[in-house]
Design a protein around this motif. Structure first.
Motif, PDB file in Angstrom:
ATOM      1  N   SER A 172       4.480 -54.472  25.235  1.00 50.80           N
ATOM      2  CA  SER A 172       5.500 -54.285  24.204  1.00 50.80           C
ATOM      3  C   SER A 172       6.884 -54.137  24.824  1.00 50.80           C
ATOM      4  N   SER A 197       5.337 -59.719  21.255  1.00 50.03           N
ATOM      5  CA  SER A 197       4.734 -58.720  22.142  1.00 50.03           C
ATOM      6  C   SER A 197       3.978 -57.663  21.342  1.00 50.03           C
ATOM      7  N   HIS A 198       4.517 -57.281  20.177  1.00 50.22           N
ATOM      8  CA  HIS A 198       3.830 -56.285  19.364  1.00 50.22           C
ATOM      9  C   HIS A 198       2.643 -56.879  18.607  1.00 50.22           C
ATOM     10  N   THR A 222      -0.102 -57.755  21.182  1.00 48.43           N
ATOM     11  CA  THR A 222      -0.767 -56.561  21.728  1.00 48.43           C
ATOM     12  C   THR A 222      -1.691 -55.918  20.697  1.00 48.43           C
TER      13      THR A 222
END
Length: 503
Positions: free
Chosen positions: A69, A458-459, A462
């Motif tokens: 993140s 990225s969030h 993930t």
């Protein structure tokens, strides 16, 4: 009317002009300055891509508290800095000589790359030092707005698509050379050598940034020694400096300001935002995705993704060779539409399928009975595979290497076509006026996309995995196509809209 010949087939990097113009000193000086802008774009691209494949491994090495993140914020910091700087440099360039914002921005970029190389020195908060250095590198890269506005104002309408394609080709060359240099410098290793009198660790992570600083110094010298101010109207005739408004032309410019199709301007900015958002997602997720899916080590990820990016860069140059011919035959808008379609296919291919699951990284479960089966041996071996903290790793099928490479190929075709057509159309829509501020807003919209894209992927990646991340991107591409089709009739050149030229 040779400047408006629709059958012009000027090769890449050749100057568009009639034989009468070829001996003209103003013409030669104009294209010398335009080539400096090409080189500036080239070095800007090198300065960004030379560290992009090693950003995640470097972050992991110097600060173990950083996760995927935070990588999103790291990549976004560059674009956030560029988004803030672009309108400022664009406004500056409208009222002062181009040398001033260019030299200032390149110097900021140079200093920030040196800061990046020293980010490993502090004993704490290393990731935040990396974050700040990338933000300042991005701030310096705000000069892209100045470069684009200069080239737009220094070329005739007929030269514009070719010049923009040339500039994009130089950007692609930088895109190739950056990862290629990073891949070559990866053989220095993670430890490298210590330069004690500078208190500097030269390794596979810091050396590329220092090389980018050297390139910045070369760029400053070229801008100071070679660049001159030039401006031509849409027929290719010389007028006053590109950022100079005389009494004779003020009425024309005021009229053109009122006559610009603001709906087309906003639409172009939104389309450019979507294009840059998509590519930001792609470049951000490439390294962590390949490490998770193919169990590559940090060094392998840097090397292999560097090689892949070099391949994409060469492919992009071939695309730019075809873009001008395709735009001449079919028009700018159909090429842009085709680019979106190819990008959509690239992300569809990347969706996970099948019954093969990625290798799970059980690095932190030292006493778990599964360690004997999943671990590679003693604790000194770098753990590889999909981290167990990402719960989707255990339920989402792995992406095959063939999928990954095929997707890279398609995105490497669609993105450059969309990129060059987006700002070529935009510059034509704006017409005969200093474009610094408008180009600043276009660059800011692209930078906003490159700020939000890495944070988004990225969030989502993930927490939910590649299926959700890439599925949502496919939806965004569809929205872009719908917007393009709905405003299709308005995305035309200023001169065409006012009946001066028949499209």
């Amino acid at each position: 009317m040779s400047h408006l010949d629709p059958d012009d087939t000027t090769p890449l990097l050749r100057d568009d002009a009639s034989s009468d113009d070829s001996q003209d000193e103003d013409y030669r000086g104009r294209w010398r300055s335009i080539r400096v802008m090409y080189f500036t774009m080239f070095l800007s691209s090198v300065g960004f891509t030379i560290v992009i494949t090693s950003l995640w491994p470097y972050l992991q090495k110097i600060d173990s508290s950083a996760d995927a993140s935070f990588l999103g914020w790291m990549v976004a910091a560059y674009s956030l800095g560029q988004m803030v700087a672009s309108p400022l440099f664009g406004l500056w360039s409208n009222h002062r000589p181009r040398r001033e914002p260019l030299v200032c921005s390149i110097f900021i970029n140079l200093a920030a790359n040196i800061y990046y190389a020293y980010a490993c020195l502090p004993k704490t908060n290393n990731k935040y030092h990396m974050l700040m250095s990338r933000a300042f590198v991005g701030f310096g890269a705000g000069n892209v707005a100045v470069v684009r506005s200069y080239v737009a104002g220094a070329t005739s309408l007929n030269e514009r698509t070719g010049a923009m394609a040339n500039m994009s080709a130089c950007q692609a060359l930088g895109f190739i050379l950056g990862p290629a240099l990073q891949a070559c410098l990866s053989f220095i290793g993670e430890n490298g050598v210590m330069v004690k009198f500078l208190d500097l660790q030269l390794n596979m992570y810091t050396t590329p940034a220092l090389l980018a600083a050297v390139f910045g110094l070369i760029n400053i010298l070229l801008v100071l020694l070679v660049l001159k101010e030039h401006c031509v109207n849409e027929d290719g005739k010389h007028i006053r400096s590109i950022n100079y408004i005389s009494e004779d032309t003020v009425d024309i410019l005021d009229e053109s300001v009122e006559a610009i199709d603001q709906v087309a301007v906003v639409t172009s900015n939104v389309l450019f935002f979507i294009v840059m958002f998509i590519f930001a997602v792609f470049e951000t997720i490439a390294t962590p995705l390949s490490m998770d899916m193919f169990a590559w080590t940090r060094k392998e990820a840097v090397l292999y993704n560097g090689i892949i990016m070099v391949g994409i860069g060469f492919q992009s140059i071939l695309v730019f060779l075809l873009v001008k011919a395709a735009a001449t035959r079919f028009g700018d808008r159909p090429v842009l539409l085709a680019g979106f379609g190819i990008i959509f296919c690239g992300f569809i291919i990347l969706l996970p399928w099948g019954n093969h699951f990625p290798k799970i990284q059980w690095a932190d479960l030292k006493n778990n009975s599964l360690v004997s089966q999943m671990s590679e041996g003693n604790g000194t071996v770098e753990p590889t595979g999909c981290p167990y903290e990402q719960t989707w790793c255990q339920t989402t099928p792995a992406i095959y290497l063939a999928q990954y490479i095929s997707s890279d190929f398609l995105i490497g075709v669609g993105y450059p076509a969309c990129n060059v057509m987006s700002y070529t159309l935009y510059s034509k829509i704006l017409g005969p006026k200093p474009q610094g501020v408008y180009m600043g807003w276009l660059t800011a919209s692209g930078s906003g996309a490159r700020t939000l894209g890495p944070i988004f992927v990225s969030h989502v990646y993930t927490l939910l995995g590649p299926r959700w991340a890439f599925g949502l991107i496919c939806g965004m591409v569809v929205l872009g196509v719908i917007l393009l089709l709905s405003a299709y009739h308005r995305l035309i050149a200023f001169s065409v809209r006012h009946g001066r030229i028949v499209e």
